[in-house]
Design an enzyme around this catalytic site. Structure first.
Site, PDB file in Angstrom:
ATOM      1  N   CYS A 142      -8.065   6.241  11.784  1.00  0.00           N
ATOM      2  CA  CYS A 142      -6.543   6.797  11.852  1.00  0.00           C
ATOM      3  C   CYS A 142      -6.628   8.079  12.134  1.00  0.00           C
ATOM      4  O   CYS A 142      -7.352   8.567  13.013  1.00  0.00           O
ATOM      5  CB  CYS A 142      -5.654   6.340  10.762  1.00  0.00           C
ATOM      6  SG  CYS A 142      -3.891   6.324  11.309  1.00  0.00           S
ATOM      7  N   LYS A 163       7.676   5.287  15.179  1.00  0.00           N
ATOM      8  CA  LYS A 163       6.365   5.181  14.416  1.00  0.00           C
ATOM      9  C   LYS A 163       5.744   3.586  14.986  1.00  0.00           C
ATOM     10  O   LYS A 163       6.317   2.910  14.881  1.00  0.00           O
ATOM     11  CB  LYS A 163       6.697   5.062  13.112  1.00  0.00           C
ATOM     12  CG  LYS A 163       5.424   5.102  12.141  1.00  0.00           C
ATOM     13  CD  LYS A 163       5.946   5.052  10.564  1.00  0.00           C
ATOM     14  CE  LYS A 163       4.790   4.989   9.891  1.00  0.00           C
ATOM     15  NZ  LYS A 163       5.141   5.217   8.247  1.00  0.00           N
ATOM     16  N   SER A 194      -0.021   2.551  11.265  1.00  0.00           N
ATOM     17  CA  SER A 194       0.935   3.170  10.506  1.00  0.00           C
ATOM     18  C   SER A 194       0.554   4.774  10.999  1.00  0.00           C
ATOM     19  O   SER A 194      -0.027   5.250  10.200  1.00  0.00           O
ATOM     20  CB  SER A 194       0.870   3.083   8.938  1.00  0.00           C
ATOM     21  OG  SER A 194       1.925   3.856   8.431  1.00  0.00           O
ATOM     22  N   HIS A 237      -5.780   0.643  10.409  1.00  0.00           N
ATOM     23  CA  HIS A 237      -6.165   0.525   9.084  1.00  0.00           C
ATOM     24  C   HIS A 237      -6.738  -0.971   8.758  1.00  0.00           C
ATOM     25  O   HIS A 237      -5.862  -1.750   8.193  1.00  0.00           O
ATOM     26  CB  HIS A 237      -4.831   1.043   8.125  1.00  0.00           C
ATOM     27  CG  HIS A 237      -4.777   2.276   8.131  1.00  0.00           C
ATOM     28  ND1 HIS A 237      -5.690   3.249   7.506  1.00  0.00           N
ATOM     29  CD2 HIS A 237      -3.703   3.134   8.815  1.00  0.00           C
ATOM     30  CE1 HIS A 237      -5.072   4.481   7.690  1.00  0.00           C
ATOM     31  NE2 HIS A 237      -4.009   4.471   8.579  1.00  0.00           N
ATOM     32  N   GLU A 239      -8.564  -1.859   6.297  1.00  0.00           N
ATOM     33  CA  GLU A 239      -8.720  -1.696   4.881  1.00  0.00           C
ATOM     34  C   GLU A 239      -7.517  -2.135   4.323  1.00  0.00           C
ATOM     35  O   GLU A 239      -7.456  -2.220   2.925  1.00  0.00           O
ATOM     36  CB  GLU A 239      -9.325  -0.413   4.494  1.00  0.00           C
ATOM     37  CG  GLU A 239      -8.541   0.509   4.484  1.00  0.00           C
ATOM     38  CD  GLU A 239      -8.018   1.420   5.618  1.00  0.00           C
ATOM     39  OE1 GLU A 239      -7.066   2.393   5.538  1.00  0.00           O
ATOM     40  OE2 GLU A 239      -8.419   0.769   6.835  1.00  0.00           O
ATOM     41  N   ARG A 251       8.694   3.158   0.578  1.00  0.00           N
ATOM     42  CA  ARG A 251       8.519   4.539   0.348  1.00  0.00           C
ATOM     43  C   ARG A 251       9.677   5.199   1.344  1.00  0.00           C
ATOM     44  O   ARG A 251      10.109   6.387   1.329  1.00  0.00           O
ATOM     45  CB  ARG A 251       7.344   4.995   0.534  1.00  0.00           C
ATOM     46  CG  ARG A 251       6.994   6.487   0.318  1.00  0.00           C
ATOM     47  CD  ARG A 251       5.817   6.951   1.036  1.00  0.00           C
ATOM     48  NE  ARG A 251       5.544   6.945   2.425  1.00  0.00           N
ATOM     49  CZ  ARG A 251       4.724   6.700   2.884  1.00  0.00           C
ATOM     50  NH1 ARG A 251       3.310   6.660   2.302  1.00  0.00           N
ATOM     51  NH2 ARG A 251       4.613   6.470   4.333  1.00  0.00           N
TER      52      ARG A 251
END
Length: 304
Positions: A142, A163, A194, A237, A239, A251
């Site tokens: 990323c 985003k 993200s 990502h 992972e 969040r």
């Protein structure tokens, strides 16, 4: 074969409970084999979660993998207890004279900042330069991928109008050549993203040393490698856990940020169930990286 980590680190019990083969360092020292040495420069604020995610993926290889966790000295994370960092992480200055078969540099939530304005940028530049002589293959994730593409190739990142957030379909770039990094991965696969910025595929294609291996209409070039496999870049990502994007969404909502629910992620209108469709390709990719980019390329004896 296991990954070798400190038996007191939280990831040890989590992975052991998942019946993943982990071995503590005391037992590993009695093994008469040459383990693979992998370092993780963890730039994410969620240190414990991130280290567990990568360790889980690195554990799926038949190789014995020793893990060394690295932190920056020029910036101290405030999202994790100092005792965790002091006990399980090393400063780069403590390992700079060591050789590693592989290195993972994670993402970081700083993509809206200019690279030079990031608190640890000068230190990261030194680490990136160090990889040229001390690491066989480095995997950049990323923002880590964007930073490395900027440092090594002068490629810029560009802000997005909104985003890039969710699970997106990716297509393998098929050119008739056998691609070891993508072996076993379907022509179409999925990956979480993200981030607020993007690297243009045209800029990557303009560099002779770089090759795009996978592309997404929404997320752009997602897997890139150098011609010698010593640098591998993943803009998403792989992972991530099942609930990682859910936690990020909650969040951002709590902070009052303008955020839509992650695309192609929730399996129901109530947003209580997650459609997890990226783990098999993630597992294959990391096994391929360990095998083809690390194990088969690294010297048995770094002194030679």
């Amino acid at each position: 074969m296991p990954i070798v980590i400190d038996k007191d680190i939280p990831a040890y019990k989590i992975l052991a409970d998942e019946r993943i083969f982990v071995m503590d360092k005391e037992r590993a020292y009695s093994q008469d084999i040459r383990p693979i040495e992998i370092a993780i420069l963890n730039l994410m604020p969620t240190k414990e979660t991130t280290e567990t995610q990568f360790m889980r993926l690195l554990s799926n290889s038949p190789l014995q993998v020793n893990i060394t966790l690295i932190k920056t000295e020029s910036y101290r994370s405030t999202h994790v207890e100092a005792t965790h960092l002091e006990k399980f992480y090393k400063n780069f200055s403590e390992v700079k004279n060591s050789k590693f078969d592989g290195l993972i540099i994670t993402g970081a939530p700083v993509e809206n900042m200019d690279f030079e304005d990031v608190a640890y940028w000068k230190e990261l530049e030194g680490i990136l330069e160090w990889t040229k002589t001390n690491v066989t293959s480095t995997l950049f994730i990323c923002w880590g991928a964007q930073a490395a593409l900027h440092y090594f190739y002068g490629i810029k990142k560009h802000p997005l109008k909104e985003k890039c957030f969710g699970i997106f379909a990716h297509q393998r770039v098929m050119d008739g050549q056998i691609e070891p990094l993508m072996r076993g991965i379907s022509d179409e696969f999925h990956m979480p993203h993200s981030r607020h910025t993007i690297i243009y595929a045209e800029d990557i294609k303009s560099v002779d040393d770089l090759k795009i291996l996978a592309y997404s209409k929404r997320a752009g070039a997602s897997i890139i490698r150098s011609s010698d496999y010593r640098r591998v870049f993943v803009t998403g990502h792989m992972e991530y856990d099942r609930d990682t994007l859910k936690k990020e969404y909650e969040r951002d909502l709590a902070k009052g940020l303008p955020i839509k629910p992650p695309a192609n992620y929730f399996a129901d209108k109530e947003m209580s169930k997650v459609k997890m469709n990226w783990t098999s390709s993630a597992t294959l990719f990391y096994v391929n990286w360990l095998n083809y980019c690390v194990y088969q390329l690294t010297p048995y004896d770094w002194k030679n």
